[in-house]
Design an enzyme around this catalytic site. Structure first.
Site, PDB file in Angstrom:
ATOM      1  N   GLU A 139      38.163  56.999  18.817  1.00 50.01           N
ATOM      2  CA  GLU A 139      37.087  57.026  17.814  1.00 50.01           C
ATOM      3  C   GLU A 139      37.580  57.746  16.557  1.00 50.01           C
ATOM      4  O   GLU A 139      37.241  57.349  15.435  1.00 50.01           O
ATOM      5  CB  GLU A 139      35.837  57.729  18.359  1.00 50.01           C
TER       6      GLU A 139
ATOM      7  N   TRP B 234      21.147  51.096   9.854  1.00 48.85           N
ATOM      8  CA  TRP B 234      21.576  49.883   9.153  1.00 48.85           C
ATOM      9  C   TRP B 234      21.917  48.768  10.129  1.00 48.85           C
ATOM     10  O   TRP B 234      22.309  49.012  11.259  1.00 48.85           O
ATOM     11  CB  TRP B 234      22.749  50.163   8.217  1.00 48.85           C
TER      12      TRP B 234
ATOM     13  N   GLU C  74      28.268  50.015  18.322  1.00 47.53           N
ATOM     14  CA  GLU C  74      29.596  49.483  18.006  1.00 47.53           C
ATOM     15  C   GLU C  74      29.541  47.990  17.669  1.00 47.53           C
ATOM     16  O   GLU C  74      30.314  47.499  16.848  1.00 47.53           O
ATOM     17  CB  GLU C  74      30.546  49.684  19.197  1.00 47.53           C
TER      18      GLU C  74
ATOM     19  N   HIS D 293      30.620  59.009  17.096  1.00 56.95           N
ATOM     20  CA  HIS D 293      31.048  58.688  18.465  1.00 56.95           C
ATOM     21  C   HIS D 293      32.151  59.643  18.922  1.00 56.95           C
ATOM     22  O   HIS D 293      32.168  60.081  20.074  1.00 56.95           O
ATOM     23  CB  HIS D 293      31.543  57.244  18.542  1.00 56.95           C
TER      24      HIS D 293
ATOM     25  N   ASP E 259      29.980  55.952  11.678  1.00 60.11           N
ATOM     26  CA  ASP E 259      29.625  55.725  13.088  1.00 60.11           C
ATOM     27  C   ASP E 259      30.732  56.246  14.008  1.00 60.11           C
ATOM     28  O   ASP E 259      30.476  56.921  15.008  1.00 60.11           O
ATOM     29  CB  ASP E 259      29.481  54.218  13.385  1.00 60.11           C
ATOM     30  N   GLU E 260      31.971  55.894  13.658  1.00 60.93           N
ATOM     31  CA  GLU E 260      33.099  56.271  14.530  1.00 60.93           C
ATOM     32  C   GLU E 260      33.183  57.796  14.655  1.00 60.93           C
ATOM     33  O   GLU E 260      33.490  58.321  15.727  1.00 60.93           O
ATOM     34  CB  GLU E 260      34.427  55.727  13.984  1.00 60.93           C
TER      35      GLU E 260
ATOM     36  N   GLU F 147      37.530  45.444  16.695  1.00 59.09           N
ATOM     37  CA  GLU F 147      36.097  45.697  16.903  1.00 59.09           C
ATOM     38  C   GLU F 147      35.457  44.569  17.729  1.00 59.09           C
ATOM     39  O   GLU F 147      34.581  44.808  18.553  1.00 59.09           O
ATOM     40  CB  GLU F 147      35.360  45.817  15.566  1.00 59.09           C
TER      41      GLU F 147
ATOM     42  N   HIS G  22      29.805  46.661  14.175  1.00 56.89           N
ATOM     43  CA  HIS G  22      31.026  46.782  13.364  1.00 56.89           C
ATOM     44  C   HIS G  22      31.744  45.446  13.223  1.00 56.89           C
ATOM     45  O   HIS G  22      32.101  45.030  12.123  1.00 56.89           O
ATOM     46  CB  HIS G  22      31.970  47.829  13.968  1.00 56.89           C
TER      47      HIS G  22
ATOM     48  N   THR H 214      39.891  55.271  14.714  1.00 59.17           N
ATOM     49  CA  THR H 214      39.177  54.230  13.966  1.00 59.17           C
ATOM     50  C   THR H 214      38.453  54.845  12.762  1.00 59.17           C
ATOM     51  O   THR H 214      38.323  54.206  11.726  1.00 59.17           O
ATOM     52  CB  THR H 214      38.167  53.453  14.852  1.00 59.17           C
TER      53      THR H 214
HETATM   54 FE   LIG Z   1      34.262  53.277  17.868  1.00 63.52          FE
HETATM   55 FE   LIG Z   2      33.812  50.504  15.922  1.00 67.43          FE
END
Ligand SMILES: [Fe+2]
Ligand SMILES: [Fe+2]
Length: 314
Positions: free
Chosen positions: A154, A23, A101, A190, A186-187, A66, A104, A157
């Site tokens: 991570e 995305w 990142e 990570h 995503d976090e 972010e 975000h 978040t």
């Molecule tokens: Fe992150």
């Molecule tokens: Fe992030």
């Protein structure tokens, strides 16, 4: 670093997503090229009306955090064992992680801009201040300490974006809920990557890794936006109001901090690691006792009820 870096291509495939298939912020926002744009924006603004003052404050603080990505990338690039001139290995990881990142802040910023709830100038001043002020997370240039930090951060978040997603849904703001949800996922990927790096270090340099973990937890993991400020407000003061709002909302609390610390003890199997020297054993004892001790303190801490008038909120 060289040893773990040998497998970095595998890590990129395992923990990051291919750019073309993933995305982009535009996929989750009204399309400016469409006739329907203005109507979509109207709906978006309406859906944001019911979001509480604390919620907007927290979402802005999350966004600014972010947006300070340049600080994080340059910090990681400065770790021992990173050769910026070499585009492979660790440099490749850091750049690819940064590229993921980067979406975000872009996404949240554009959403907030359209929401009609934000004094964008004030928010942008805080963003510029935060990047200019940098941060000091107590890791130095040591990758062991940095990877403890990033593993923790991570996860933190992930928790906060996940909670803002849930609260947005409850307020009838489905688009925002989806936005926070995709960021949260995503976090989590990570976090898995950074935890895997620490795991690999534990396997080859057990005692030093344990000492680094202990050192970071003794110092306490500070949040990346701990220097957050607004015009006319002292460094750090805005951060503590932001953090109070997050505690009141239950988006990120002292209990989450303790739960994350505890989850790392479990994931890295700290209780059963063998081959520690004496200092490493003592570090392990400290770490294993930490959650209980922190919980005792947390029970006595009160969350300030006072709402603080952020310059960011229109
Ligand atoms: Fe992150
Ligand atoms: Fe992030």
């Amino acid at each position: 670093m060289r040893f773990i870096g040998e497998k970095i291509d595998e890590s990129i495939d395992q923990f990051l997503k291919p750019i073309e298939k993933y995305w982009q912020p535009a996929d989750l926002l009204p399309d400016t090229t469409k006739e329907t744009f203005i109507d979509e924006v109207k709906l978006l603004r309406e859906s944001c009306r019911e979001l509480s003052y604390d919620y907007i404050a927290v979402l802005i603080g999350d966004t600014i955090t972010e947006e300070a990505l340049p600080t994080y990338e340059s910090w990681l690039m400065d770790m021992d064992g990173i050769e910026q001139g070499n585009p492979h290995g660790w440099t490749r990881w850091i750049r690819n992680w940064t590229a993921e990142e980067n979406r975000h802040g872009d996404l949240l910023n554009k959403f907030l801009y359209l929401s009609g709830r934000v004094n964008m100038h004030a928010m942008e001043v805080s963003t510029q201040y935060l990047i200019a002020d940098g941060f000091d997370i107590g890791t130095g240039r040591d990758p062991y300490r940095n990877f403890v930090y990033t593993s923790f951060q991570e996860l933190a978040t992930n928790v906060s974006h996940r909670r803002t997603a849930t609260l947005a849904k409850q307020a009838g703001c489905n688009q925002l809920s989806k936005i926070c949800g995709v960021i949260a996922s995503d976090e989590m990927r990570h976090a898995k990557a950074y935890k895997a790096f620490v795991q690999q270090i534990f396997e080859v340099d057990t005692s030093e890794m344990m000492l680094a973990f202990e050192d970071m937890m003794r110092k306490k993991i500070v949040m990346p936006a701990h220097f957050l400020r607004e015009t006319g407000v002292k460094i750090g003061e805005t951060f503590s109001h932001f953090s109070d709002a997050a505690q009141r909302l239950g988006v990120y609390t002292t209990h989450d901090y303790i739960d994350i610390a505890e989850s790392l003890l479990v994931d890295w199997q700290i209780d059963s690691i063998t081959g520690l020297n004496d200092a490493g054993q003592r570090a392990r004892d400290y770490l294993m006792a930490l959650p209980t001790r922190l919980r005792r303190v947390a029970e006595r801490t009160k969350i300030p009820a006072l709402e603080y008038p952020f310059s960011w909120i229109a």
